[in-house]
Motif scaffolding. Sequence first.
Motif, PDB file in Angstrom:
ATOM      1  N   ASN A 154      20.484 -59.648 -14.276  1.00 41.94           N
ATOM      2  CA  ASN A 154      19.660 -60.119 -15.387  1.00 41.94           C
ATOM      3  C   ASN A 154      19.731 -59.106 -16.540  1.00 41.94           C
ATOM      4  O   ASN A 154      19.422 -57.930 -16.347  1.00 41.94           O
ATOM      5  CB  ASN A 154      18.222 -60.262 -14.885  1.00 41.94           C
ATOM      6  CG  ASN A 154      17.338 -60.964 -15.876  1.00 41.94           C
ATOM      7  OD1 ASN A 154      17.546 -60.844 -17.071  1.00 41.94           O
ATOM      8  ND2 ASN A 154      16.372 -61.696 -15.381  1.00 41.94           N
TER       9      ASN A 154
ATOM     10  N   VAL B 280      17.872 -58.623 -19.069  1.00 35.50           N
ATOM     11  CA  VAL B 280      16.592 -58.000 -19.405  1.00 35.50           C
ATOM     12  C   VAL B 280      16.308 -56.846 -18.447  1.00 35.50           C
ATOM     13  O   VAL B 280      15.860 -55.770 -18.857  1.00 35.50           O
ATOM     14  CB  VAL B 280      15.462 -59.044 -19.366  1.00 35.50           C
ATOM     15  CG1 VAL B 280      14.123 -58.388 -19.546  1.00 35.50           C
ATOM     16  CG2 VAL B 280      15.677 -60.074 -20.445  1.00 35.50           C
ATOM     17  N   HIS B 281      16.634 -57.044 -17.179  1.00 38.14           N
ATOM     18  CA  HIS B 281      16.475 -55.940 -16.223  1.00 38.14           C
ATOM     19  C   HIS B 281      17.375 -54.782 -16.611  1.00 38.14           C
ATOM     20  O   HIS B 281      16.985 -53.623 -16.483  1.00 38.14           O
ATOM     21  CB  HIS B 281      16.802 -56.415 -14.813  1.00 38.14           C
ATOM     22  CG  HIS B 281      15.817 -57.403 -14.289  1.00 38.14           C
ATOM     23  ND1 HIS B 281      15.961 -58.048 -13.088  1.00 38.14           N
ATOM     24  CD2 HIS B 281      14.667 -57.861 -14.820  1.00 38.14           C
ATOM     25  CE1 HIS B 281      14.935 -58.863 -12.898  1.00 38.14           C
ATOM     26  NE2 HIS B 281      14.144 -58.769 -13.942  1.00 38.14           N
TER      27      HIS B 281
ATOM     28  N   LEU C  43      15.712 -52.821 -19.244  1.00 39.00           N
ATOM     29  CA  LEU C  43      14.573 -52.067 -18.715  1.00 39.00           C
ATOM     30  C   LEU C  43      15.054 -50.843 -17.931  1.00 39.00           C
ATOM     31  O   LEU C  43      14.460 -49.764 -18.029  1.00 39.00           O
ATOM     32  CB  LEU C  43      13.706 -52.966 -17.835  1.00 39.00           C
ATOM     33  CG  LEU C  43      12.971 -54.069 -18.616  1.00 39.00           C
ATOM     34  CD1 LEU C  43      12.222 -54.980 -17.671  1.00 39.00           C
ATOM     35  CD2 LEU C  43      12.011 -53.466 -19.619  1.00 39.00           C
TER      36      LEU C  43
END
Lengths: 336, 247
Positions: free
Chosen positions: B26, B28-29, B32
């Motif tokens: 992912n 977005v992960h 992060l």
Amino acid sequence: MSGFLATPVGTVILTVAEALAIVVPVLLMMAYLTYAERKVLAAMQLRRGPNVVGPFGLWQPFADALKMLTKETVIPSGANRFLFFLAPMLTFGLAVIAWAVIPVNEGWAIANINVGVLYLFAISSLGVYGIIIAGWASNSKYAFLGALRSAAQMVSYEVSIGFVIVTVLLCVGSLNLTDVVLAQRHVWFCIPLFPMFIVFFISGLAETNRAPFDLAEGESEIVAGFMVEYSAMAFALFFLGEYTNMILISAMTTILFLGGWLSPIPFAPFTHLGPLWFILKVSVLLFCFFWVRATFPRYRYDQLMRLGWKVFLPLSLIWLVLTAGALELFGWLPHA
Amino acid sequence: MIVAFFFYVFAAILLVSAAAVVSSRNPVHSVLFLILAFFNAAALFLIAGAEFLAMILLIVYVGAVAVLFLFVVMMLDVNFAELRGGFQRYLPIGATVGVVLLVELALVLGGWKFAPDAMSLRFAPVPEATHNTAALGDLIYTQYVFLFQAAGLVLLVAMIGAIVLTLRDRQTSRHQSIERQHARRPADTLAMVSVPLGVGMAEVSVPPPPAPPARRLAHADGHADGHADPHDAGAAHGGGHHDGGGH
């Protein structure tokens, strides 16, 4: 006793005690900040405000906390569980760790570090992550819209906050917060840098997502924005974080512009009341936060962006150059 | 001892999260994890005594750059299966860049071992008797001021380029001109008249205000018709007045 405190165990105990000595008052202040906000708003709207629980409604914050604790925590089915719970903890944690460097009196800071101003700026610029992660992890369009609004807003206003801080630092010549306060012994920076004080206060409103810049919540358009899916303690943590951030921004304004713990009355009995002056100044600023909330309608998003980029950014940049020029011209540079 | 312990903790988390940046599915992960990596790098800077760099890393990379990364990655609807489809096509270029980076890293680490002359520079990142903020400022703004200014100019050019590439003058959008709004006075737009009962605007000879430039609200006319008095002309002007006065 001092021998015990020098041992590793003693150091740990001392540090924990120091941390509690600042976190507990801050949390207590935050609890009564919610009460004060409701009372102030009520007075400005000719209502009574909370007056049922306890004398004058003084136990209202604890009744609210108890209610939050006993509610059910609802997790949306499409949510990313880990990030969903990380977000409120991040918001609250960041709001609290910033207090490590705030000096409430001469020598009364847990960590009197060389780069205190930068530390505060860094921590306050990280606050946006709690909101973005909450908005994304909720898997809800309102939450996501709120998160996107908040991200753009906080990044925009950080720019002018940065320039304001640089302007103050030019006059101080140090990044240490205690030095910043001590540099204001003769005149508080809110007088020579008055426009920057106003810019900082308004940017602080935007940075904490407070009215009239609370577009990330915008309850009339996107219900509660990034908080829409949160309930019970997760919601309470956001709430705690928001109010602690308000106190933090007020404390930053106090340190940078209002002379921190310095007394406005420069003789004996008053100059010993450092922490009280500090709290008093913070409280006045917090009252202004409520006052603004009761007075102004919410900004439209394009107005918000215009104010940040077309008004505050040029203004703070010009004032920075002017300040640097004046300091150089009159030889007032701190380490010249 | 304690310093070494913390160094290894932060370094280990840094390496693990850096690996997770490129391996997580992912995006977005990935971002992060990138933020986590920045954090640990800042902690390592702190351990090395470079507190100014640590804070700047947090402010610039975590507080601004990564926010925009996250913003874009979350907002764009990128089809990552399609992106992975080009894996074999771009493998040679990617591998070349990777190998070059690896060789450079090896050279840097080798220099550690084989260039003892550089030792004196390396082990004193902070000059004695001055804060590293002051030391860096001294270095950047006096010795390297022209390079610093040139870097700023390059960024300025990049920024102007991005604006030029994406700016479209949209004729259809409505802009708010705050100066015009502030310059407007009640006398420009309002006319106070006392109208006798049963008489329309035509009879008291008040010219209708100039029509607003763009749209005419349909429902305003309907509203005026509801109040229609015997004079047709009066009803029509009443509608016009209602429209203009509504601003």
